[in-house]
Write a protein that holds these residues in place. Structure first.
Motif, PDB file in Angstrom:
ATOM      1  N   ARG A  57      38.292  41.016  44.653  1.00 28.39           N
ATOM      2  CA  ARG A  57      38.135  41.783  43.417  1.00 28.39           C
ATOM      3  C   ARG A  57      37.438  40.901  42.391  1.00 28.39           C
ATOM      4  O   ARG A  57      37.777  39.722  42.243  1.00 28.39           O
ATOM      5  N   GLY A  58      36.481  41.492  41.675  1.00 22.18           N
ATOM      6  CA  GLY A  58      35.696  40.715  40.733  1.00 22.18           C
ATOM      7  C   GLY A  58      34.774  39.775  41.475  1.00 22.18           C
ATOM      8  O   GLY A  58      35.094  38.603  41.668  1.00 22.18           O
ATOM      9  N   ASN A 136      31.275  49.807  43.112  1.00 22.88           N
ATOM     10  CA  ASN A 136      30.597  49.554  41.829  1.00 22.88           C
ATOM     11  C   ASN A 136      29.772  48.276  41.875  1.00 22.88           C
ATOM     12  O   ASN A 136      29.979  47.338  41.095  1.00 22.88           O
ATOM     13  N   LYS A 148      31.253  41.099  36.065  1.00 24.58           N
ATOM     14  CA  LYS A 148      32.305  41.621  36.934  1.00 24.58           C
ATOM     15  C   LYS A 148      32.978  40.518  37.745  1.00 24.58           C
ATOM     16  O   LYS A 148      34.167  40.616  38.075  1.00 24.58           O
ATOM     17  N   GLN A 171      32.671  45.354  41.632  1.00 24.87           N
ATOM     18  CA  GLN A 171      34.077  45.447  41.258  1.00 24.87           C
ATOM     19  C   GLN A 171      34.957  44.934  42.385  1.00 24.87           C
ATOM     20  O   GLN A 171      35.944  44.229  42.149  1.00 24.87           O
ATOM     21  N   SER A 172      34.579  45.282  43.625  1.00 22.36           N
ATOM     22  CA  SER A 172      35.349  44.804  44.775  1.00 22.36           C
ATOM     23  C   SER A 172      34.487  44.851  46.025  1.00 22.36           C
ATOM     24  O   SER A 172      33.459  45.530  46.068  1.00 22.36           O
TER      25      SER A 172
END
Length: 207
Positions: A57-58, A136, A148, A171-172
């Motif tokens: 994530r990120g 995303n 992000k 985003q992931s």
């Protein structure tokens, strides 16, 4: 002569192997502090990292140049994750030992429960996965505009970091059957369930 030769080879063995063992042990018990991907001089030796699943994530992906202790420049792509989980991690490096031949240092973990990492940075020369699923994603964002995912603070202040260069963020991401060739890996925190480390005679990498 035979006795003296044996002593020399074992000194060389220790000089080469002990630092690698220490580094792997530090990695395995999560002693890395902060984002260190560009804060140390790399050896330049490539190692293999594999995983059944790497989910993050990120996420950030940007180019960088690492520097060896001898001053050689090594172009890499940095994979950054604010938080990552790794299932069935394997890390290996083949170490040539004079007289004795090659030995392989192998670190494994993340069986049963996944490895957990925060602020993970992988400085890679090659990345492959059987499947990559992203959410995303932005492709073509300027490296200096990535929000992000993380940018290593040491990278951002490096002369080799170009804030206008092509980068990606998401985003992931979920990567399956991951195969990475890397020159450096670091994490702010690292939790490795079922940690194992061993030294094997011969060339026995993760993949």
């Amino acid at each position: 002569m035979l006795h003296r030769s044996g002593r020399t080879s074992w000194r060389r063995f220790g000089a080469i192997l002990v630092p690698s063992l220490a580094a792997a042990a530090a990695l395995g018990i999560g002693m890395a502090q902060g984002a260190l991907a560009a804060s140390f001089l790399i050896s330049g030796q490539r190692f293999q990292l594999s995983a059944d699943i790497l989910s993050g994530r990120g996420v950030s992906i940007y180019p960088m140049v690492d520097v060896t202790r001898k001053g050689a420049l090594v172009p890499v792509v940095v994979l950054g994750f604010r938080h990552a989980q790794i299932n069935r991690l394997c890390l290996s490096v083949v170490i040539p030992i004079p007289v004795l031949g090659p030995y392989t240092l192998v670190v494994t973990g993340g069986t049963g429960r996944p490895v957990e990492a925060a602020n993970l940075f992988i400085d890679a020369t090659s990345v492959a996965a059987a499947q990559a699923n992203t959410k995303n994603i932005d492709i073509g964002v300027a490296a200096g505009a990535v929000t992000k995912g993380p940018i290593n603070p040491k990278d951002r202040n490096s002369r080799w970091f170009d804030p206008n260069v092509f980068a990606q963020q998401a985003q992931s991401v979920v990567l399956k059957n991951v195969r990475v060739i890397s020159v450096a890996t670091s994490a702010g925190t690292l939790n490795v369930p079922n940690f194992r480390m061993r030294v094997e005679q011969g060339n026995n990498p993760c993949f």
